[in-house]
Design a protein around this motif. Structure first.
Motif, PDB file in Angstrom:
ATOM      1  N   UNK A  88      36.677  56.166  45.509  1.00  0.00           N
ATOM      2  CA  UNK A  88      36.027  55.606  44.782  1.00  0.00           C
ATOM      3  C   UNK A  88      35.462  54.379  46.032  1.00  0.00           C
ATOM      4  N   UNK A  89      34.452  54.527  46.000  1.00  0.00           N
ATOM      5  CA  UNK A  89      33.463  53.571  47.272  1.00  0.00           C
ATOM      6  C   UNK A  89      33.058  52.501  46.610  1.00  0.00           C
ATOM      7  N   UNK A 105      29.808  36.527  46.669  1.00  0.00           N
ATOM      8  CA  UNK A 105      31.236  35.866  45.695  1.00  0.00           C
ATOM      9  C   UNK A 105      31.287  37.349  45.023  1.00  0.00           C
ATOM     10  N   UNK A 106      29.667  37.597  44.762  1.00  0.00           N
ATOM     11  CA  UNK A 106      29.487  38.834  44.256  1.00  0.00           C
ATOM     12  C   UNK A 106      30.053  40.215  44.543  1.00  0.00           C
ATOM     13  N   UNK A 107      30.229  40.296  45.775  1.00  0.00           N
ATOM     14  CA  UNK A 107      30.587  41.081  46.633  1.00  0.00           C
ATOM     15  C   UNK A 107      32.121  41.083  46.492  1.00  0.00           C
ATOM     16  N   UNK A 108      33.129  40.135  47.101  1.00  0.00           N
ATOM     17  CA  UNK A 108      34.273  39.834  46.459  1.00  0.00           C
ATOM     18  C   UNK A 108      34.442  40.235  45.300  1.00  0.00           C
ATOM     19  N   UNK A 131      34.604  43.934  45.010  1.00  0.00           N
ATOM     20  CA  UNK A 131      35.599  44.649  46.388  1.00  0.00           C
ATOM     21  C   UNK A 131      37.374  44.321  44.796  1.00  0.00           C
ATOM     22  N   UNK A 132      37.147  43.161  44.588  1.00  0.00           N
ATOM     23  CA  UNK A 132      38.033  43.310  43.648  1.00  0.00           C
ATOM     24  C   UNK A 132      38.285  43.670  42.569  1.00  0.00           C
ATOM     25  N   UNK A 160      40.323  40.666  50.680  1.00  0.00           N
ATOM     26  CA  UNK A 160      41.260  41.073  51.820  1.00  0.00           C
ATOM     27  C   UNK A 160      40.781  42.784  52.119  1.00  0.00           C
ATOM     28  N   UNK A 161      41.594  42.983  53.156  1.00  0.00           N
ATOM     29  CA  UNK A 161      40.778  44.166  53.605  1.00  0.00           C
ATOM     30  C   UNK A 161      42.295  45.733  53.195  1.00  0.00           C
ATOM     31  N   UNK A 162      43.323  45.249  52.815  1.00  0.00           N
ATOM     32  CA  UNK A 162      44.225  45.604  52.908  1.00  0.00           C
ATOM     33  C   UNK A 162      44.562  47.087  51.567  1.00  0.00           C
ATOM     34  N   UNK A 163      45.068  48.099  51.411  1.00  0.00           N
ATOM     35  CA  UNK A 163      45.389  49.017  51.053  1.00  0.00           C
ATOM     36  C   UNK A 163      43.496  50.110  50.275  1.00  0.00           C
TER      37      UNK A 163
END
Length: 195
Positions: free
Chosen positions: A81-82, A91-94, A97-98, A130-133
């Motif tokens: 899932x990329x 804000x939309x990008x974040x 990602x969430x 955050x990029x973790x995970x």
């Protein structure tokens, strides 16, 4: 009965039999041709809405990591899932990602068959948090001809790009897109024995 009358009656009966045979033949032809003609008319006039249930856009013609010059670290291991990170992650990008992280968690029993991935181009904003995970995969310029920044994409274990979900401008529509993405991914995982 005279011979003439007898011949006339037989001739009349023969003509009636021929007429009935022709009617039967024309009825059979109409019976089989009418559905084909109706189908052709319906399809030509776009009156038919197909029973497509996927919410994403199928990637056609087919494309893969290999054909687009990208190395796949998860080849033959898992579905992906990329998310293609844009040059500026606002804000939309974040939120996307969430939501991708939440979608991954929401997969439940299918989660062990999927990896969340961030696709990073040379222009991608590396300051997203955050990029973790997330596994990060660098993509080529050729890859950017297939997808646009801020697109979600489902990738099969062989590295084949299966379905994309175009960028959403408004965070209000993200939950609708997320539900469609989850439904499509669950269907793919349920039907697939790969990965």
């Amino acid at each position: 009965m005279s011979e003439e009358v007898k011949n006339s009656v037989e001739s009349s009966n023969d003509q009636e039999a021929v007429r009935k045979s022709r009617i039967k033949l024309l009825s059979l032809i109409a019976l089989f041709a009418l559905p084909a003609i109706l189908a052709k008319v319906i399809l030509m006039n776009n009156w038919y809405n197909s029973g497509v249930t996927n919410k994403g856009v199928l990637i056609e013609p087919t494309a893969s990591y290999d054909s687009l010059g990208v190395e796949n670290p998860l080849e033959n291991k898992s579905w992906q899932l990329a998310y293609l990170v844009p040059a500026e992650c606002g804000d939309v990008c974040q939120a996307q990602v969430d939501i991708m992280r939440q979608s991954y968690i929401a997969l439940g029993r299918y989660r062990n068959r999927v990896e969340p991935v961030l696709l990073m181009s040379s222009e991608s904003d590396i300051s997203i948090e955050p990029l973790e995970g997330f596994i990060q995969i660098p993509v080529s310029k050729q890859f950017l001809t297939e997808l646009s920044p801020s697109d979600y994409v489902i990738v099969d274990p062989r590295g084949q790009l299966v379905m994309r979900y175009p960028e959403i401008e408004d965070t209000k529509n993200l939950s609708v897109q997320n539900k469609g993405l989850l439904a499509d991914l669950r269907k793919l995982l349920k039907l697939s024995r790969v990965g």
